[in-house]
Every structure is written in structure tokens, then in C-alpha cells.
Design a protein around this motif. Structure first.
Motif, PDB file in Angstrom:
ATOM      1  N   SER A 477      36.720  37.308  33.248  1.00  0.00           N
ATOM      2  CA  SER A 477      36.156  37.192  34.590  1.00  0.00           C
ATOM      3  C   SER A 477      34.702  37.650  34.558  1.00  0.00           C
ATOM      4  O   SER A 477      34.347  38.566  33.807  1.00  0.00           O
ATOM      5  CB  SER A 477      36.941  38.048  35.581  1.00  0.00           C
ATOM      6  OG  SER A 477      36.600  39.418  35.445  1.00  0.00           O
ATOM      7  N   PRO A 478      33.814  37.038  35.350  1.00  0.00           N
ATOM      8  CA  PRO A 478      32.409  37.438  35.349  1.00  0.00           C
ATOM      9  C   PRO A 478      32.213  38.930  35.621  1.00  0.00           C
ATOM     10  O   PRO A 478      31.414  39.586  34.942  1.00  0.00           O
ATOM     11  CB  PRO A 478      31.803  36.570  36.448  1.00  0.00           C
ATOM     12  CG  PRO A 478      32.674  35.357  36.498  1.00  0.00           C
ATOM     13  CD  PRO A 478      34.050  35.853  36.208  1.00  0.00           C
ATOM     14  N   THR A 479      32.947  39.462  36.580  1.00  0.00           N
ATOM     15  CA  THR A 479      32.780  40.880  36.928  1.00  0.00           C
ATOM     16  C   THR A 479      33.150  41.781  35.756  1.00  0.00           C
ATOM     17  O   THR A 479      32.431  42.740  35.436  1.00  0.00           O
ATOM     18  CB  THR A 479      33.635  41.231  38.152  1.00  0.00           C
ATOM     19  OG1 THR A 479      33.256  40.385  39.246  1.00  0.00           O
ATOM     20  CG2 THR A 479      33.424  42.677  38.550  1.00  0.00           C
ATOM     21  N   ASP A 480      34.256  41.476  35.104  1.00  0.00           N
ATOM     22  CA  ASP A 480      34.683  42.283  33.968  1.00  0.00           C
ATOM     23  C   ASP A 480      33.699  42.169  32.801  1.00  0.00           C
ATOM     24  O   ASP A 480      33.426  43.147  32.089  1.00  0.00           O
ATOM     25  CB  ASP A 480      36.075  41.864  33.496  1.00  0.00           C
ATOM     26  CG  ASP A 480      37.156  42.260  34.489  1.00  0.00           C
ATOM     27  OD1 ASP A 480      36.869  43.082  35.387  1.00  0.00           O
ATOM     28  OD2 ASP A 480      38.283  41.734  34.377  1.00  0.00           O
ATOM     29  N   LEU A 481      33.156  40.980  32.591  1.00  0.00           N
ATOM     30  CA  LEU A 481      32.204  40.784  31.507  1.00  0.00           C
ATOM     31  C   LEU A 481      30.920  41.579  31.733  1.00  0.00           C
ATOM     32  O   LEU A 481      30.380  42.186  30.797  1.00  0.00           O
ATOM     33  CB  LEU A 481      31.880  39.290  31.348  1.00  0.00           C
ATOM     34  CG  LEU A 481      32.947  38.435  30.680  1.00  0.00           C
ATOM     35  CD1 LEU A 481      32.569  36.961  30.771  1.00  0.00           C
ATOM     36  CD2 LEU A 481      33.137  38.841  29.218  1.00  0.00           C
ATOM     37  N   ILE A 482      30.432  41.570  32.964  1.00  0.00           N
ATOM     38  CA  ILE A 482      29.219  42.328  33.274  1.00  0.00           C
ATOM     39  C   ILE A 482      29.430  43.814  32.988  1.00  0.00           C
ATOM     40  O   ILE A 482      28.598  44.479  32.346  1.00  0.00           O
ATOM     41  CB  ILE A 482      28.805  42.111  34.740  1.00  0.00           C
ATOM     42  CG1 ILE A 482      28.392  40.650  34.965  1.00  0.00           C
ATOM     43  CG2 ILE A 482      27.662  43.050  35.133  1.00  0.00           C
ATOM     44  CD1 ILE A 482      28.254  40.281  36.436  1.00  0.00           C
ATOM     45  N   ALA A 483      30.561  44.337  33.426  1.00  0.00           N
ATOM     46  CA  ALA A 483      30.851  45.757  33.220  1.00  0.00           C
ATOM     47  C   ALA A 483      30.983  46.079  31.733  1.00  0.00           C
ATOM     48  O   ALA A 483      30.476  47.101  31.255  1.00  0.00           O
ATOM     49  CB  ALA A 483      32.127  46.140  33.964  1.00  0.00           C
TER      50      ALA A 483
END
Length: 519
Positions: A477-483
Motif C-alpha cells: 500500500s502507498p501509505t505503508d511504503l512511505i512509512a
């Protein structure tokens, strides 16, 4: 201590050092390259670069000019004494995953001149010639290096020092990096020629596995060609380099009048690697870190890959966007690939360098049987996926190479998107400043959107985070990747995806053809 003269100091102004410097400067850091020579070495050395190397050159704005000096050929064949094919690598002129032809024959001085010209244009990058490295002192916050110049001794202070100063690397010696011999050492005569009549020369790259005289015959860029002849037991460099000997070696090729000899030189083809690539604030790259026989054509390519891997990491660290620990991932990621490349080159070299007629006969029979059974390799060695704290281990495609999409009109994807790291997907959330959004719903990348969407769907990936060296950090997921990306830059240990999914093999990640809208 006083102020720094630059963020990163590079010793060695060859292709690896200059590419590294340009990568560092594009990441926003200041860099000085010091080279002992006044100008580029005028004679050819490396003969080949691959598609990934050209993509790295594309990232620093010199690929088109370099490609204009290159030549391509369809095949790379290993032949026995009777001219029968032992091993063949076809399709060398096809577009490969990097978006460029798989194999490109080069004229190294032309590449170095283009890189030097690019250095003159790049903000934050400076090249100093006739600066000979003498030694360095490392402190807690930086490195001070001493040089001999045409105006006397001088010193430069930087946060990091990189030795890209060749196989005899003075930086490597001064820093005490141990060098391991990997078991290959053969003397060869190299003959480089300028070509006047291309029709009279072979059109493919050839390795002649003849025990009477192992021989290499390859194209080069800029209207040149190269032969290499292995020295036999008892021969000396002086004997084989004589005018009469060179004429005798070239006579079977019937190229008298079609070429002019540019240079002859005897080299020892070695395989070596340093045990460490980093000690504190001192790192090494290219031939300073590893040397390999030329049979796989990966010597310069490996150095340029080092530069791409290390350059963006140094940029992130000196800008204080990443922890110094990020630099530990450099050797962890590059060494396995280099070892695989050296192993492939040694395998090819031993195939070529057999001088026993009995051993050559046994070899030929084994390869004939292998071809009959369909068990002969059809291409160069592939690499395992990278794994380090700079990779989201466990997520699909993590550590693999992200292929460059090519549009129907030949346009290349990387040219239409920002430099640096990308988050690739659809309907992406707001991103931190260190990441660029590559949203397939964005009209600016419309020529490539279908291809990228198909690539994501083929691996059941919602989004992928692509590092500046175009290796895949991870997917999810984009959010998980950013983190996860921000944690990895901080140096947090144990970065791993909780959702592993189906991890494809490297062969699946590197298809025979790149992502293409050309059908």
C-alpha cells in the motif's frame, strides 16, 4: 575543525568516479573529483556497456550522446577451433529492460570526454586535474586528503572520501582495504585498430576457444575493432608485441589495408575483490573494489552500477535525510552481484583459455551434448534480488530491477518523470519531499500508463517504491511504503514487509523484452 571544501571527495576521474560525482551532485550534495592526469587517457580500454549502464548515463543526461558513439551487434559467440558454436548469446542488439540495447560496444575515451563535459555543466560538481592523491586523515566528522598539484601540495576536507582510482588504487592501499585473489590470472595481448573498411571485419563478437591460441575478436565504438590473443607458455610481452608478431597474429583475419593499428599492449586479466568496501568515512568503487576478466564485458558496467548505488545514498546522507548507516547497504547490495558477475566472467574465461588439446576435446564434447539436451545457457548470468536495510524484504519484487517503459515512438519513461525515488501507483496520497509521485492516472505519463498498470497487475501490486538507482525498494500500500522508506533512511533495523505474497524469481522480474507500448 574548519569548514568542508565539499560534501564528497572522489579520487579518480574515470567513468566510475565521474558518474558517481554526477549522481551525488544531482542529489543536491557538493562534490570534487581529483584526477592525477591532465586529460582522458586517449586510447580504448573497456569495450562494452549494457542497457542498465546506459540507463544510468541517461539519469545524468549523457546517454543519447554516448549511444551515438556506440555500435551494436546481434550475437556474441564462443567458437571452438573448428568454428563450431559452443556458447551463443543472441539478441545483443535488442532493447533490454533498461530501455536501451542489451549490449553496446564503446570507445571509452569518448565516454570520458562526454562525462567531463557534463561535469562542467553540473552545479555543485567540480573536476580538478593534475591533482595526485598522497594520503588522507580521517576524523570523526570528515576526511582530510593530501594532494600533489602543479602548484605544490594541497589538501581538501570532505565529509566522505571515495576511491574510484583504479585497480592499483592508492586510496584502497592507504585505507588498508584487504584484497582477495579470486583465482584467475592470464596474460593477453590487446590490439586495438581503427577501421577503414568495415565490410572486411566480422559483424559479431567472437571468442575463439582454440587451444593453439585462444583469441577474442570484438567490435568497438567510433569505427574501431579489437583483437585479444592469449600469451602461451614461454612467450614474453616483448616478443608477442613485436611488429612481426602482431602482423602474424592478424594475418588469418585478412584485414591488411582494412585497419590501422592504434595500439598494442599486454594485460593480465585478473579476478580480485576487496574484503571491505567501506571503512568509516572512506569508501571505494569500481576497479578499486573489484577486478574481473573481460569475457563477460562487465568491468565498466560493474563500476557504473557501484556509482549508481552509492551516489544516491551519499546524497541522502550528507543532506541529513538519511542515517550514515544507509551506507552499510552499499557493499551488502553490490558485492553479491559483483561476485556473480566475476564468477560468470571466470567461467567464460576458462572456457576460452583452455590450451590443452585433450581438455579442449572433452570441453567440445560436453558442450555438444549440452546443446543436444538443450542445457546450454542462452544468456548472461542473472542476479539474485538485493536484500539489505535499504530494501523492504518480503514484499513482492523487492530488490529487483524496475524495467524502463518504452513508448511506441521510442520515448523513454525516465525522461518524463522526476529524478530521485518514485512511488508508482494510482491515486497516490501526499508524499514527503524525498519522494516523487508517478501516478498512472497523470496525463503527463499517458504514453506509459497502460504498460505500468499491466506491470503492477502482473505481480498483483498496488504500488511500488522505486529507488533512485531504479531498483525496487518494495511494494504494497502507498501509505505503508512511505512509512517503510522513511524508516529505512533513518537506519531502522529489521525493515520487512508483513505481507509477503508471491515473490517471483529474478527471471520473472527481467523479461526478455522491456515494458513497451510498441507491441
Amino acid at each position: 575543525m574548519g569548514a568542508f571544501d565539499c560534501d564528497v571527495l572522489v579520487v579518480g576521474g574515470g567513468p566510475t568516479g565521474l558518474t558517481l560525482a554526477l549522481q551525488v551532485a544531482q542529489a543536491g550534495a557538493s562534490v570534487i573529483v581529483c584526477d592525477k592526469e591532465a586529460d582522458v587517457f586517449p586510447l580504448p580500454r573497456a569495450a562494452h556497456i549494457d542497457h542498465e549502464t546506459l540507463r544510468i548515463f541517461q539519469s545524468i543526461g549523457v546517454a543519447e550522446d554516448i549511444a551515438a558513439t556506440c555500435r551494436t551487434t546481434e550475437r556474441y559467440d564462443f567458437l571452438n577451433a573448428a568454428g563450431k558454436v559452443l556458447l551463443s548469446f543472441p539478441g545483443a542488439d535488442r532493447i533490454a529492460p533498461g530501455g536501451w540495447p542489451a549490449a553496446n560496444m564503446i570507445h571509452q575515451p569518448s565516454i570520458e570526454r562526454l562525462l567531463r563535459r557534463r561535469m562542467e555543466e553540473q552545479n555543485g560538481a567540480e573536476l580538478r586535474t593534475r591533482w595526485t592523491y598522497l594520503g588522507h586523515d580521517e576524523m570523526a566528522d570528515g576526511v582530510t586528503a593530501q594532494f600533489a598539484t602543479d602548484r605544490g601540495e594541497a589538501q581538501l576536507r570532505a565529509k566522505y572520501l571515495v576511491g574510484a582510482d583504479g585497480a592499483r588504487s592508492p586510496v584502497r592501499s592507504a585505507a588498508g582495504f584487504g584484497l582477495a585473489d579470486l583465482g584467475f590470472d592470464e596474460p593477453w595481448l590487446v590490439i586495438d585498430v581503427v577501421v577503414h573498411d568495415q565490410d572486411r571485419l566480422p559483424k559479431s563478437n567472437l571468442q575463439i576457444c582454440n587451444p593453439a591460441r585462444p583469441t577474442t575478436c570484438v567490435l568497438m565504438g567510433e569505427g574501431r575493432h579489437r583483437w585479444e590473443f592469449m600469451l602461451l607458455p614461454g612467450e614474453t610481452a616483448e616478443e608477442i608485441s613485436s611488429e612481426a608478431s602482431v602482423a602474424r597474429l592478424l594475418e588469418p583475419w585478412n584485414v591488411s589495408g582494412a585497419v590501422t593499428i592504434e595500439r598494442t599492449a599486454v594485460y593480465r586479466f585478473n579476478a580480485r575483490m576487496t574484503k571491505e568496501w567501506r571503512k568509516g568515512r572512506v569508501l571505494i568503487a569500481g576497479d578499486a573494489a573489484h577486478q574481473m576478466p573481460p569475457f563477460a564485458g562487465q568491468g565498466m558496467c560493474s563500476g557504473i552500477r557501484d556509482a549508481a548505488n552509492l551516489g544516491w545514498k551519499l546524497g541522502e546522507v550528507v543532506a541529513e535525510r538519511a542515517s550514515d548507516q544507509l551506507l552499510d547497504s552499499y557493499q551488502a547490495e553490490r558485492e553479491p552481484h559483483v561476485r556473480a558477475t566475476i564468477a560468470s566472467a571466470i567461467m567464460m574465461g576458462r572456457l576460452v583459455c583452455t590450451t590443452s588439446r585433450w581438455s579442449a576435446l572433452v570441453r567440445d564434447l560436453k558442450f555438444a551434448l549440452g546443446r543436444a539436451l538443450g542445457k546450454i545457457p542462452g544468456g548472461p548470468a542473472t542476479f539474485a534480488a538485493m536484500s539489505s536495510r535499504a530494501i523492504l524484504s518480503g514484499s513482492p519484487m523487492a530488490g529487483h530491477y524496475f524495467p524502463q517503459p518504452v513508448a511506441a515512438d521510442g520515448a523513454l519513461f525516465d525522461d518524463d518523470v522526476p529524478a530521485g525515488a518514485w512511488l508508482v501507483g494510482r491515486d497516490l496520497p501526499p508524499l514527503p519531499g524525498s519522494l516523487a509521485a508517478v501516478d498512472i492516472a497523470d496525463r503527463t505519463i499517458e504514453p506509459f500508463a497502460d504498460a505500468i498498470a499491466a506491470w503492477l497487475a502482473s505481480y498483483d501490486i498496488e504500488a511500488a517504491l522505486i529507488r533512485p538507482d531504479r531498483y525496487i525498494f518494495g511494494s504494497g500500500s502507498p501509505t505503508d511504503l512511505i512509512a517503510a522508506w522513511e524508516r529505512s533512511l533513518r537506519g531502522d533495523a529489521g525493515i520487512r514487509s508483513e505481507s509477503v505474497g508471491n515473490q517471483p524469481t529474478w527471471d520473472a522480474a527481467l523479461p526478455d523484452r522491456p515494458i513497451s507500448m510498441a507491441g
